[in-house]
Enzyme design. Structure first.
Site, short mmCIF file in Angstrom:
data_model
loop_
_atom_site.label_atom_id
_atom_site.label_comp_id
_atom_site.label_asym_id
_atom_site.label_seq_id
_atom_site.Cartn_x
_atom_site.Cartn_y
_atom_site.Cartn_z
N LYS A 248 24.96 -38.31 35.23
CA LYS A 248 24.02 -37.23 34.98
C LYS A 248 24.22 -36.15 36.05
O LYS A 248 24.27 -36.45 37.24
CB LYS A 248 22.58 -37.75 35.00
CG LYS A 248 21.55 -36.74 34.54
CD LYS A 248 20.17 -37.36 34.38
CE LYS A 248 19.19 -36.34 33.83
NZ LYS A 248 17.83 -36.93 33.61
N GLU A 336 5.69 -46.89 25.34
CA GLU A 336 4.28 -46.52 25.32
C GLU A 336 3.40 -47.59 24.69
O GLU A 336 2.28 -47.86 25.17
CB GLU A 336 4.10 -45.19 24.58
CG GLU A 336 4.74 -43.99 25.25
CD GLU A 336 6.18 -43.77 24.85
OE1 GLU A 336 6.78 -42.77 25.29
OE2 GLU A 336 6.72 -44.60 24.07
N ARG A 364 2.52 -42.08 20.22
CA ARG A 364 3.45 -43.14 19.86
C ARG A 364 2.82 -44.52 19.98
O ARG A 364 3.42 -45.52 19.58
CB ARG A 364 4.70 -43.05 20.74
CG ARG A 364 5.49 -41.76 20.53
CD ARG A 364 6.40 -41.42 21.71
NE ARG A 364 7.42 -42.39 21.97
CZ ARG A 364 8.64 -42.39 21.43
NH1 ARG A 364 8.97 -41.46 20.56
NH2 ARG A 364 9.51 -43.31 21.75
#
Length: 605
Positions: A248, A336, A364
């Site tokens: 990244k 979640e 969610r």
């Protein structure tokens, strides 16, 4: 001097005209282009830099848009957008009326699926692949690019589990960089690390066990190796899985070394990578920091307090508690649903749990909020960061639905503080003991008190659950506001000379409502206006309408808030102006009322 190849690429078709040996140059130019734009216009940097070679290879090998390419979350899709006809407009990325920061079907035929939340790519691509089979199109390719943080989510596993028993022409590409927004966590991360280090044999490969044709890990920055493997997989039928290792922030030293900060770094020097300094002196605190510092302070004094976040420790500022009290603060990854039920389980054993989730992400876990928390009346403390209009991330991230989707749930307390003092006080009050679960929603951005930390931090006051407050007296019209949008109301009223007709009330509790005060208001005033930074359909204003109807009050009631549409990206100020809840719009509205209060129209909804 090398020719500029990128300036002549207006679609993947142009890219495919190049010789393969030219692609490293395209990669360098694309990386530089992203850095140059994001350094000035801001946005998500590290994720897109990490997949430059993979992006080019995918569009070079596959026949997009006929072959369908789905990016999970979409933080990493800047290179994809630039190569698919949006290069010249990319400087408008995440700006009002500009290019969306995430893949969006209405924006381009190359954006096969709209994304913004994680872990949806495998299910969506599998659905497309099964549909292609049903239509007799067995040659179409369906590619899902998902990160190692996103693939740990339950929905991604559900997609893998189903795909493995189909003959769908699906290719799942794992972009493995060991980080999401914060570092990846959990047992799956350890497993993937072992695979990369060669410590797991092919016989001990969980992906192969799910009936995928597994290949990798390969170096995602070796564009020739990636292209070679994609061409091989292009000829393989059925579910396939390619494990790609990337870095990244690749190509910008600071972004590689500080991957959390350079996920979305703000403005920086494109040449050096150094962040441009921001003057934060004499600024009010961020709401997320008020939460993080307050919960840490409370946890030091109360050993039963626990903090939970699904993959957002830095963004939510639970990181303060994780650093100081790591045994009582948990990052559960992008999960979640698990976070909510984990909190419920802890509460049954006497723990006091602050479950910190962005408003838009709690959507969610809606079933878990209802079934595992509210139905059992467990006093979980939900702290909903990024509530209301969040700005440039747009429709996928605006936390505008929470008031509506939470207030309809029995046993729920729903609270929105007007400022950071109220936020710290409700956090304090909640841990003293509640009879019901509570959702505390607060916005992205800063509060209003520059001296909060030096003068007010830790000066807690117990709040009365369900109590509203009069902020300004008036004679004819009552304005009822909920949450921090009430500050816009207060400022607008200050700009009007002697607005005697208008009273202002802070109704921080959407549930339970202060019905005692409402009876007084509806008895004394001729008109009522509600203002919120959530959807007016089913939200705070709807609760006031329901109260009026149930008690047979026949007053003029006007609802202001987010209209019944998905709001796009832009600055918070621009979006508030669009919704007519900014200070200037409210000031104009209030002046009209002050001059002719009886002209307040009845709500048309």
């Amino acid at each position: 001097m090398l020719n500029n190849l990128l300036s002549n690429i207006n679609s993947p078709t142009d890219l495919r005209q190049l010789d393969e040996v030219q692609l490293p140059q395209v990669a360098q130019e694309l990386r530089n282009f992203i850095i140059d734009i994001v350094s000035v216009k801001e946005g998500h940097l590290g994720a897109s830099l990490g997949v430059v070679e993979l992006t080019i290879a995918l569009h070079y090998v596959f026949n997009t848009p006929d072959d369908l390419l789905i990016w999970d979350v979409g933080h990493q899709a800047y290179g994809h957008k630039i190569l698919t006809g949006r290069r010249e407009n990319f400087h408008t990325n995440r700006q009002w009326n500009g290019v969306s920061g995430f893949p969006k079907r209405s924006e381009s035929v190359y954006d096969a699926f709209g994304v913004g939340h994680s872990s949806t790519s495998i299910s969506a691509a599998l659905g497309m692949a099964i549909a292609s089979n049903l239509k007799g199109d067995f040659d179409k390719q369906h590619i899902a690019v998902i990160g190692d943080a996103s693939i740990a989510s339950g929905m991604a596993f559900e997609g893998l589990n189903h795909a493995g028993v189909t003959d769908a022409n699906l290719l799942v590409i794992l972009n493995d960089n060991a980080i999401g927004i914060d570092p990846s966590v959990g047992a799956l991360k350890k497993y993937l690390t072992a695979v990369k280090d060669g410590k797991n044999s092919r016989k001990n490969n969980m992906i192969k066990s799910l009936n995928f044709d597994y290949s990798g890990p390969i170096d995602g920055h070796d564009i020739f190796a990636v292209i070679k493997e994609l061409k091989r997989l292009q000829k393989v039928k059925g579910p396939k899985f390619l494990h790609v290792m990337t870095t990244k922030g690749k190509g910008l030293q600071q972004a590689e070394e500080n991957q959390v900060q350079y996920h979305a770094p703000g403005r920086f020097d494109a040449a050096t990578g150094e962040l441009l300094p921001k003057s934060e002196e004499n600024l009010p605190p961020k709401y997320q920091d008020v939460f993080g510092l307050t919960v840490l302070d409370l946890a030091k004094k109360n050993e039963k307090i626990v903090g939970i976040t699904p993959a957002m420790p830095s963004g939510s500022s639970l990181k303060f508690m994780m650093d100081a009290l790591p045994e009582r603060a948990f990052d559960v990854g992008i999960a979640e649903q698990h976070a909510v039920t984990l909190a419920a389980g802890m509460v049954t054993q006497g723990m006091i749990v602050y479950c910190n989730i962005y408003s838009t992400f709690l959507q969610r876990a809606y079933d878990q909020v209802i079934h595992d928390v509210a139905l059992q009346n467990l006093p979980v403390i939900f702290c909903l960061d990024r509530a209301g209009l969040v700005g440039e991330d747009g429709a996928t991230h605006h936390g505008v639905f929470d008031l509506a989707y939470l207030r309809c749930i029995p046993n729920m307390i729903v609270y929105a503080p007007m400022n950071e003092l109220a936020l710290q006080n409700i956090l304090f009050t909640a841990q003293l003991g509640l009879d019901h679960p509570i959702a505390i929603r607060y916005p992205r951005g800063r509060g209003i008190f520059t001296d909060w930390k030096t003068k007010s931090f830790g000066c807690y006051e117990k709040m009365e659950i369900g109590q509203a407050n009069c902020l300004k007296n008036g004679t004819k019209v009552a304005v009822l506001s909920n949450g921090t949008i009430g500050n816009n109301v207060a400022l607008a009223l200050e700009n009007i000379n002697n607005p005697t007709a208008i009273a202002h009330y802070d109704f921080a509790f959407v549930k339970p409502l202060d019905e005692k005060l409402l009876h007084i208001i509806f008895s004394e005033f001729e008109s009522v206006i509600t203002i919120e930074d959530g959807v007016v359909t089913g939200g705070f204003g709807s609760a006031i309408l329901e109260f009026a109807a149930a008690n047979h009050y026949d007053l003029k009631i006007k609802l202001l808030g987010i209209p019944d549409e998905f709001i796009e990206h832009g600055t918070v100020a621009q979006l508030q102006q669009y919704c007519e809840i900014d200070v200037k719009s409210l000031e104009t509205f209030f002046r009209t009322i002050e001059n002719n209060y009886f002209a307040v129209p009845k709500n048309k909804n």
